[in-house]
Design a protein around this motif. Sequence first.
Motif, mmCIF file in Angstrom:
data_model
loop_
_atom_site.group_PDB
_atom_site.id
_atom_site.type_symbol
_atom_site.label_atom_id
_atom_site.label_comp_id
_atom_site.label_asym_id
_atom_site.label_seq_id
_atom_site.Cartn_x
_atom_site.Cartn_y
_atom_site.Cartn_z
ATOM 1 N N GLY A 35 35.350 17.653 24.586
ATOM 2 C CA GLY A 35 35.332 17.559 26.035
ATOM 3 C C GLY A 35 36.083 18.644 26.749
ATOM 4 O O GLY A 35 36.421 18.433 28.010
ATOM 5 N N HIS A 36 36.377 19.915 26.050
ATOM 6 C CA HIS A 36 36.884 20.969 26.569
ATOM 7 C C HIS A 36 36.171 22.181 26.570
ATOM 8 O O HIS A 36 35.577 22.391 25.280
ATOM 9 N N LYS A 37 36.072 23.019 27.564
ATOM 10 C CA LYS A 37 35.213 24.365 27.534
ATOM 11 C C LYS A 37 36.136 25.508 27.310
ATOM 12 O O LYS A 37 37.121 25.664 28.517
ATOM 13 N N PHE A 38 36.497 25.924 26.330
ATOM 14 C CA PHE A 38 37.530 27.126 26.036
ATOM 15 C C PHE A 38 37.269 28.259 26.689
ATOM 16 O O PHE A 38 36.225 28.667 26.729
ATOM 17 N N ASP A 39 38.597 28.872 27.285
ATOM 18 C CA ASP A 39 38.376 30.119 27.858
ATOM 19 C C ASP A 39 39.516 30.915 27.466
ATOM 20 O O ASP A 39 40.845 30.574 27.917
ATOM 21 N N ALA A 52 29.822 29.389 20.973
ATOM 22 C CA ALA A 52 29.107 28.571 21.986
ATOM 23 C C ALA A 52 29.856 27.741 22.823
ATOM 24 O O ALA A 52 29.365 27.416 23.873
ATOM 25 N N ARG A 53 31.080 27.488 22.478
ATOM 26 C CA ARG A 53 31.851 26.706 23.464
ATOM 27 C C ARG A 53 32.930 27.408 24.079
ATOM 28 O O ARG A 53 33.799 26.766 24.409
ATOM 29 N N VAL A 54 32.770 28.785 23.986
ATOM 30 C CA VAL A 54 33.964 29.455 24.745
ATOM 31 C C VAL A 54 33.034 30.232 25.854
ATOM 32 O O VAL A 54 32.035 30.814 25.753
ATOM 33 N N GLU A 55 33.710 30.159 27.037
ATOM 34 C CA GLU A 55 33.339 30.627 28.116
ATOM 35 C C GLU A 55 33.949 32.046 28.721
ATOM 36 O O GLU A 55 35.379 32.057 28.332
ATOM 37 N N GLY A 56 33.710 32.899 29.490
ATOM 38 C CA GLY A 56 34.277 33.739 30.301
ATOM 39 C C GLY A 56 34.223 34.949 29.214
ATOM 40 O O GLY A 56 35.114 35.951 29.599
ATOM 41 N N LEU A 57 33.384 35.253 28.055
ATOM 42 C CA LEU A 57 33.451 36.312 27.210
ATOM 43 C C LEU A 57 32.388 37.272 27.720
ATOM 44 O O LEU A 57 31.248 36.979 28.077
ATOM 45 N N ASN A 58 32.841 38.493 28.007
ATOM 46 C CA ASN A 58 31.865 39.642 28.542
ATOM 47 C C ASN A 58 31.108 40.098 27.119
ATOM 48 O O ASN A 58 31.331 39.686 26.214
ATOM 49 N N GLN A 59 30.237 41.003 27.240
ATOM 50 C CA GLN A 59 29.383 41.238 26.237
ATOM 51 C C GLN A 59 30.284 42.105 25.100
ATOM 52 O O GLN A 59 29.928 41.776 24.056
ATOM 53 N N GLY A 60 31.201 42.790 25.337
ATOM 54 C CA GLY A 60 32.214 43.489 24.500
ATOM 55 C C GLY A 60 32.947 42.475 23.950
ATOM 56 O O GLY A 60 33.153 42.731 22.526
ATOM 57 N N GLN A 61 33.495 41.655 24.575
ATOM 58 C CA GLN A 61 34.120 40.575 23.909
ATOM 59 C C GLN A 61 33.490 39.490 23.109
ATOM 60 O O GLN A 61 34.150 38.987 22.088
ATOM 61 N N ILE A 62 32.179 39.234 23.103
ATOM 62 C CA ILE A 62 31.504 38.684 22.450
ATOM 63 C C ILE A 62 31.509 38.961 20.872
ATOM 64 O O ILE A 62 31.668 38.294 20.023
#
Length: 258
Positions: A35-39, A52-62
């Motif tokens: 129930g939490h979208k991780f950032d 897939a459950r982590v948001e806010g990552l740019n291309q380099g950070q992925i």
Amino acid sequence: MATRAIVRPSGILTTPMSLKAELQAQRVVQVDYTGHKFDPAKDFFFAYPPAARVEGLNQGQIASYHQLLSFFSSTKYQQRQLMFAGGLSVPKTRGIHNWASWTLDEKCVKRPMSHRAGSGFVVGNYGELLATLNPLTHYLSQLFIRTAEYRVIYVFGQRVCTLFKQMPPGAAQDKPWTHESGATFINLSRPQSEHKLDRLGFYAAAANFHVTKDAHICAYDVMINDSTYAVSEVNFAPSLKIESRIKAVANRIREIHG
């Protein structure tokens, strides 16, 4: 931006709750909570959810996150392989170092592929342990004869404290040096440039290792003798029971999260 949530692994609660209170974060969230979208820009990670459950990552950070998650999800043996490949010294280990010259009566340690807090630590002669070794479940390494042992904690790539494991006199070499075996963790106070961990090369090697750079927090257990150091393992949810250590970690988090 203040820290929103403290992300914890299952079974670890005390330190995340203490850090939540110090940072006045909104909540503590278990890493498998759906129930939490991780950032990572808002949350502090003691454990790492699938990308897939982590948001806010740019291309380099992925790419960096996938590499860190792979290490985090690996067994202790696999992590030791990756540390060795990344320039860190580790105990001589079968499958990592050349073991053909080991003698049958050499003292070795057999451990499960995954372990915590000194569990599954079996010492014996190489020949005896090899005869019963299941390489799918356990690994073998030479017994490192240490003169001292430390825990070195990094937060967002910066070393925040080095802890000396003070043991009772005559502490056994064939036992893990943990709280259960009588270890007391003491903060080092003298300048780190004067310390053997620096002179033996651990600090430089750790600073260049990707886990140190990318993990929100990691703690290396480091053994030393007069000539070298060896990292026995790295932990991502180290115990921070002492208030000064909680504050040291929290202060570094504030530098990143605001």
